[in-house]
Scaffold this motif. Structure first.
Motif, short mmCIF file in Angstrom:
data_model
loop_
_atom_site.label_atom_id
_atom_site.label_comp_id
_atom_site.label_asym_id
_atom_site.label_seq_id
_atom_site.Cartn_x
_atom_site.Cartn_y
_atom_site.Cartn_z
N UNK A 2 0.83 -1.19 0.00
CA UNK A 2 0.00 0.00 0.00
C UNK A 2 0.87 1.25 0.00
N UNK A 3 0.55 2.20 -0.88
CA UNK A 3 1.29 3.47 -0.91
C UNK A 3 0.83 4.33 0.27
N UNK A 4 1.75 4.83 1.10
CA UNK A 4 1.35 5.60 2.28
C UNK A 4 0.88 7.02 1.99
N UNK A 5 1.36 7.64 0.92
CA UNK A 5 1.12 9.07 0.68
C UNK A 5 -0.35 9.47 0.72
N UNK A 6 -1.27 8.72 0.11
CA UNK A 6 -2.67 9.19 0.15
C UNK A 6 -3.38 8.94 1.47
N UNK A 7 -2.77 8.17 2.35
CA UNK A 7 -3.42 7.82 3.61
C UNK A 7 -3.24 8.94 4.65
N UNK A 8 -4.24 9.15 5.51
CA UNK A 8 -4.11 10.15 6.58
C UNK A 8 -3.34 9.58 7.77
N UNK A 9 -3.05 10.46 8.72
CA UNK A 9 -2.47 10.05 9.99
C UNK A 9 -3.60 9.74 10.98
N UNK A 10 -3.39 8.76 11.83
CA UNK A 10 -4.36 8.40 12.86
C UNK A 10 -4.21 9.37 14.03
N UNK A 11 -5.30 10.06 14.44
CA UNK A 11 -5.22 10.96 15.60
C UNK A 11 -4.97 10.16 16.88
N UNK A 12 -4.02 10.62 17.66
CA UNK A 12 -3.57 9.87 18.83
C UNK A 12 -3.12 10.83 19.93
N UNK A 13 -3.13 10.35 21.15
CA UNK A 13 -2.63 11.12 22.30
C UNK A 13 -1.71 10.23 23.12
N UNK A 14 -0.71 10.84 23.74
CA UNK A 14 0.22 10.07 24.55
C UNK A 14 0.56 10.80 25.84
N UNK A 40 2.44 5.19 27.49
CA UNK A 40 1.01 5.03 27.21
C UNK A 40 0.54 5.98 26.11
N UNK A 41 -0.18 5.44 25.16
CA UNK A 41 -0.70 6.24 24.05
C UNK A 41 -1.82 5.48 23.37
N UNK A 55 -5.74 10.47 29.04
CA UNK A 55 -6.05 9.94 30.37
C UNK A 55 -6.83 8.63 30.27
N UNK A 56 -7.71 8.51 29.29
CA UNK A 56 -8.44 7.25 29.09
C UNK A 56 -7.47 6.13 28.74
N UNK A 57 -6.56 6.41 27.81
CA UNK A 57 -5.57 5.41 27.41
C UNK A 57 -4.67 5.03 28.59
#
Length: 159
Positions: A2-14, A40-41, A55-57
Protein backbone atom coordinates in the motif's frame (compact mmCIF):
# COMPACT_ATOMS: atom_id res chain seq x y z
CA UNK A 1 2.26 -2.91 -0.94
CA UNK A 2 0.00 0.00 0.00
CA UNK A 3 1.29 3.47 -0.91
CA UNK A 4 1.35 5.60 2.28
CA UNK A 5 1.12 9.07 0.68
CA UNK A 6 -2.67 9.19 0.15
CA UNK A 7 -3.42 7.82 3.61
CA UNK A 8 -4.11 10.15 6.58
CA UNK A 9 -2.47 10.05 9.99
CA UNK A 10 -4.36 8.40 12.86
CA UNK A 11 -5.22 10.96 15.60
CA UNK A 12 -3.57 9.87 18.83
CA UNK A 13 -2.63 11.12 22.30
CA UNK A 14 0.22 10.07 24.55
CA UNK A 15 1.38 10.55 28.13
CA UNK A 16 4.93 10.86 29.38
CA UNK A 17 4.41 9.86 33.01
CA UNK A 18 7.12 10.81 35.53
CA UNK A 19 7.52 9.27 38.96
CA UNK A 20 8.90 11.15 41.98
CA UNK A 21 12.46 10.25 40.94
CA UNK A 22 12.00 11.75 37.45
CA UNK A 23 11.84 8.39 35.70
CA UNK A 24 9.40 7.67 32.87
CA UNK A 25 6.82 4.87 32.75
CA UNK A 26 7.18 2.42 29.85
CA UNK A 27 5.28 -0.74 29.06
CA UNK A 28 6.50 -3.66 26.97
CA UNK A 29 4.17 -4.06 23.99
CA UNK A 30 2.27 -7.33 23.88
CA UNK A 31 1.86 -7.29 20.09
CA UNK A 32 5.44 -6.47 19.05
CA UNK A 33 7.52 -9.04 17.20
CA UNK A 34 10.67 -7.63 18.83
CA UNK A 35 11.18 -6.37 22.36
CA UNK A 36 9.64 -2.92 22.32
CA UNK A 37 8.66 -0.59 25.13
CA UNK A 38 6.54 2.53 24.87
CA UNK A 39 4.82 5.22 26.87
CA UNK A 40 1.01 5.03 27.21
CA UNK A 41 -0.70 6.24 24.05
CA UNK A 42 -3.67 5.53 21.86
CA UNK A 43 -6.27 6.74 19.44
CA UNK A 44 -8.53 9.70 19.98
CA UNK A 45 -12.19 8.69 19.66
CA UNK A 46 -14.59 10.83 17.59
CA UNK A 47 -15.72 13.82 19.67
CA UNK A 48 -13.01 13.26 22.29
CA UNK A 49 -10.33 15.85 23.04
CA UNK A 50 -6.68 14.80 23.14
CA UNK A 51 -6.18 15.14 26.91
CA UNK A 52 -9.30 13.11 27.68
CA UNK A 53 -8.05 10.45 25.26
CA UNK A 54 -4.60 10.44 26.88
CA UNK A 55 -6.05 9.94 30.37
CA UNK A 56 -8.44 7.25 29.09
CA UNK A 57 -5.57 5.41 27.41
CA UNK A 58 -3.48 5.72 30.58
CA UNK A 59 -6.26 3.98 32.52
CA UNK A 60 -6.91 1.36 29.85
CA UNK A 61 -3.22 0.45 29.54
CA UNK A 62 -1.92 0.87 33.09
CA UNK A 63 -4.92 0.86 35.42
CA UNK A 64 -3.79 4.27 36.73
CA UNK A 65 -6.77 6.45 37.68
CA UNK A 66 -6.84 10.17 36.75
CA UNK A 67 -6.70 11.17 40.43
CA UNK A 68 -3.23 9.57 40.63
CA UNK A 69 -1.68 11.98 38.11
CA UNK A 70 -1.08 15.72 37.82
CA UNK A 71 -0.61 17.65 34.57
CA UNK A 72 2.81 19.30 34.22
CA UNK A 73 2.92 20.37 30.55
CA UNK A 74 1.32 19.96 27.14
CA UNK A 75 3.30 19.74 23.91
CA UNK A 76 2.78 22.99 21.99
CA UNK A 77 2.16 21.16 18.71
CA UNK A 78 1.33 17.74 17.35
CA UNK A 79 4.04 15.28 16.34
CA UNK A 80 3.86 12.69 13.56
CA UNK A 81 5.53 9.44 12.66
CA UNK A 82 5.20 7.23 9.60
CA UNK A 83 4.88 3.48 9.72
CA UNK A 84 7.63 1.51 8.00
CA UNK A 85 6.57 0.41 4.48
CA UNK A 86 6.04 -3.21 5.53
CA UNK A 87 3.38 -2.17 8.08
CA UNK A 88 1.44 0.31 5.91
CA UNK A 89 -1.82 -1.32 4.90
CA UNK A 90 -1.58 -3.93 7.68
CA UNK A 91 -2.12 -2.14 10.99
CA UNK A 92 -5.20 -0.09 11.89
CA UNK A 93 -7.13 -1.92 9.14
CA UNK A 94 -4.87 -0.30 6.56
CA UNK A 95 -6.47 3.12 6.95
CA UNK A 96 -3.48 5.17 8.16
CA UNK A 97 0.11 5.92 7.18
CA UNK A 98 1.18 6.61 10.77
CA UNK A 99 0.03 8.70 13.70
CA UNK A 100 -0.35 12.37 14.53
CA UNK A 101 0.04 12.66 18.28
CA UNK A 102 -0.50 15.26 21.01
CA UNK A 103 1.71 14.60 24.03
CA UNK A 104 1.08 15.41 27.70
CA UNK A 105 3.57 15.34 30.57
CA UNK A 106 2.10 14.15 33.86
CA UNK A 107 3.51 13.49 37.33
CA UNK A 108 2.52 10.17 38.91
CA UNK A 109 1.18 10.82 42.41
CA UNK A 110 0.46 7.23 43.32
CA UNK A 111 2.50 4.21 44.36
CA UNK A 112 3.76 1.42 42.13
CA UNK A 113 0.95 -0.74 43.55
CA UNK A 114 -1.50 1.57 41.73
CA UNK A 115 -0.17 0.30 38.38
CA UNK A 116 -2.07 -2.71 37.02
CA UNK A 117 -1.31 -3.72 33.43
CA UNK A 118 -3.66 -6.72 33.70
CA UNK A 119 -6.45 -4.57 32.27
CA UNK A 120 -9.57 -5.65 30.38
CA UNK A 121 -7.65 -5.52 27.07
CA UNK A 122 -3.99 -5.82 28.12
CA UNK A 123 -1.50 -4.08 25.86
CA UNK A 124 1.65 -4.57 27.95
CA UNK A 125 3.36 -7.73 29.23
CA UNK A 126 5.62 -5.84 31.66
CA UNK A 127 6.33 -2.31 32.84
CA UNK A 128 9.13 -0.32 34.46
CA UNK A 129 10.45 3.17 35.19
CA UNK A 130 13.42 4.33 33.09
CA UNK A 131 15.55 7.45 32.68
CA UNK A 132 14.02 9.80 30.07
CA UNK A 133 17.25 9.87 28.04
CA UNK A 134 17.01 6.09 27.45
CA UNK A 135 13.52 6.23 25.88
CA UNK A 136 14.74 6.24 22.25
CA UNK A 137 16.84 3.14 23.00
CA UNK A 138 13.87 0.97 24.00
CA UNK A 139 11.22 2.03 21.47
CA UNK A 140 10.72 0.46 18.04
CA UNK A 141 13.11 2.10 15.56
CA UNK A 142 10.42 3.92 13.55
CA UNK A 143 9.30 5.86 16.66
CA UNK A 144 12.78 6.89 17.86
CA UNK A 145 12.75 10.34 16.31
CA UNK A 146 9.30 11.04 17.74
CA UNK A 147 10.41 10.00 21.24
CA UNK A 148 13.50 12.22 20.93
CA UNK A 149 11.19 15.11 20.03
CA UNK A 150 8.95 14.41 23.07
CA UNK A 151 12.03 14.45 25.33
CA UNK A 152 13.20 17.70 23.74
CA UNK A 153 9.79 19.35 24.16
CA UNK A 154 9.55 18.43 27.85
CA UNK A 155 13.25 18.72 28.69
CA UNK A 156 12.82 21.74 30.97
CA UNK A 157 10.52 19.65 33.18
CA UNK A 158 12.74 16.54 33.34
CA UNK A 159 15.31 16.12 36.05
Amino acid sequence: MTAPEPLPYRPCAGIMLLNAQGQVFVGQRRDASVEAWQMPQGGIDPGEDAETAALRELGEETGIAPDKVELIAIAPHDLTYDLPPELVGKVWKGRYRGQIQRWFLYRFLGKDDDVDIATRHPEFTAWRWIAPATLPDVIVPFKRDLYAQVIDIFTDHLR
